[in-house]
Design an enzyme around this catalytic site. Structure first.
Site, short mmCIF file in Angstrom:
data_model
loop_
_atom_site.label_atom_id
_atom_site.label_comp_id
_atom_site.label_asym_id
_atom_site.label_seq_id
_atom_site.Cartn_x
_atom_site.Cartn_y
_atom_site.Cartn_z
CD1 TRP A 100 -10.13 -3.21 -3.33
CD2 TRP A 100 -9.92 -1.10 -4.03
NE1 TRP A 100 -10.01 -2.41 -2.21
CE2 TRP A 100 -9.88 -1.11 -2.62
CE3 TRP A 100 -9.80 0.11 -4.70
CZ2 TRP A 100 -9.72 0.04 -1.85
CZ3 TRP A 100 -9.64 1.27 -3.94
CH2 TRP A 100 -9.61 1.22 -2.55
CG ASP A 160 -7.20 -4.22 -1.63
OD1 ASP A 160 -7.62 -5.36 -1.92
OD2 ASP A 160 -7.60 -3.60 -0.62
N GLY A 200 -6.86 -19.13 -4.66
CA GLY A 200 -7.46 -17.89 -4.24
C GLY A 200 -8.17 -18.07 -2.91
NE ARG A 244 -12.41 -1.93 1.18
CZ ARG A 244 -12.81 -2.47 2.33
NH1 ARG A 244 -14.09 -2.50 2.66
NH2 ARG A 244 -11.94 -2.99 3.16
CG ASP A 296 -2.08 -1.01 1.00
OD1 ASP A 296 -2.60 -1.11 -0.13
OD2 ASP A 296 -2.43 -1.72 1.95
CB THR A 327 -12.16 -14.12 1.02
OG1 THR A 327 -12.53 -12.73 1.06
CG2 THR A 327 -12.72 -14.83 2.24
#
Length: 394
Positions: free
Chosen positions: A247, A171, A229, A243, A110, A231
């Site tokens: 993204w 993200d 994959g 969300r 980030d 979550t």
């Protein structure tokens, strides 16, 4: 949910009134927070100062969301032209420069969020050498998180942490613009090459065949083989975190703008179509697309605000007028619902811009609260709707 007290009759009037209300809140928050930082989410609809963390005091520049506060100040300056917003935005450069040079809480992808909004914007608009240097230092640090041979940017944590090793998240598509800027600024293609490869990996693996997205995805760091994959903040590994899907709309659209790969534009459209197909009657998604009206679950206004920005970015990239118009119409409907039913125009006790967001429902963090990123993207959406040809910081 409570609508604002007065609903102007047209979208243009509603947007103008919403901008005025948002600027009043931003101005009040300049007085409250100054060059300190609000928490990630509100507590009972009000942001407190960011709690002490990473050995830093209350209100310090730690965590992944602090840049959304100066980001809002830059947007306020776009909307008003007022030098007080410019001064307030620039007052954060010192903090972000200090953070990257002292190595405070940098174990995250980030850095793109953090330094694009705080320092890249300052460098572009004012030619501030300190902001430029801090943003380039952040880009260099982000490059240390590129894992070969998979060619992905690790999302969270120490690079040797076995739980986080080889994991990226959707993200991350919003963090690559820092690398594209670094290549443009220095002439060194290493940064952009890493962003291009990372984005290609996400397009191929984090976007599922049915058009939904995984929140997180793992690669084997020795062989580069894609693994699975999962979550982290969605309802289940098989479901679609709202969300994250937002993204995907915005992130694939942005990366298409930088890279020009039509496959990324197709990916953005796929994410958008799936997101829009799962919207409830008021156009604001529940926190996971698994849920709909009657589920008793919470909406995520931040996902809606991100989606508005992504849909408008996507529409701007399309050559087919009918498709572009469809996405702009959808964005307008979502934004109007946020203005009418989720904004704080009728909630004078709140210091957020929009309420009814969700940070992390599985961990019961920031549920049905304002969120700092939701506020930023709501104000960005209002800015896009207000200023034709607005120049994106991304």
């Amino acid at each position: 949910m409570t609508a604002t007290d007065v609903r102007p009759s047209s979208d243009a009037e509603a947007t103008s009134a919403a901008v005025a209300a948002a600027i009043r809140t931003v101005d009040a928050n300049i007085v409250t927070f100054g060059d300190r930082y609000p928490a990630d989410t509100t507590d009972a609809n009000r942001y407190p100062l960011r709690p002490p963390s990473a050995g830093q005091p209350e209100g310090a520049n730690v965590g992944w969301t602090t840049s959304f506060w100066p980001g809002m100040l830059w947007l306020a300056h776009d909307l008003t032209g007022d030098d007080r917003h410019l001064r307030a935005a620039l007052s954060h450069v010192d903090s972000f420069a200090d953070r990257v040079h002292r190595g405070i809480d940098l174990d995250t992808h980030d850095l793109g969020f953090l330094y694009t909004l705080s320092c890249v914007t300052a460098a572009r608009r004012t030619d501030d050498p300190q902001a430029r240097g801090a943003a380039l230092a952040a880009a260099d640090h982000l490059m240390t998180r590129v894992l070969e041979p998979a060619g992905i940017i690790q999302a969270w944590g120490d690079l040797n942490d076995p739980r986080q090793r080889g994991r990226t998240i959707i993200d991350s598509l919003m963090n690559t613009p820092l690398l594209f800027w670094a290549s443009h600024t220095t002439g060194d293609d290493r940064y952009a090459a890493a962003a291009r490869r990372h984005t290609a990996q996400l397009r191929q693996h984090i976007l599922r065949p049915d058009g939904t997205t995984f929140h997180t995805f793992y690669w084997d760091t020795d062989s580069g083989v894609p693994l699975r994959g999962e979550t982290e903040q969605g309802h289940a590994d098989h479901s679609c975190w709202a969300r994250g899907q937002a993204w995907g709309i915005y992130g694939f659209s942005l990366n298409h703008r930088h890279i020009g790969d039509p496959a990324l534009l197709t990916a953005a459209k796929t994410c958008a179509d799936r997101f829009l197909a799962h919207l409830p009657d008021d156009h604001v998604a529940y926190w996971d697309l698994e849920f709909g009206d009657g589920s008793g679950q919470e909406r995520d206004s931040s996902a809606a605000a991100i989606a508005v920005c992504g849909l408008l970015e996507l529409a701007d990239s399309l050559t087919d007028p009918a498709s572009a118009s469809r996405y702009r119409t959808a964005a307008t409907a979502i934004l109007r619902s946020l203005i009418d039913h989720y904004s704080t125009g009728g909630h004078p006790a709140s210091n957020a811009l929009i309420l009814h967001g969700v940070y992390d429902k599985p961990k019961d963090v920031g549920v049905d609260e304002g969120t700092l990123w939701g506020d930023y993207f709501y104000l960005e959406a209002l800015t896009r709707a207000t200023i034709p040809g607005w120049t994106s910081p991304w």
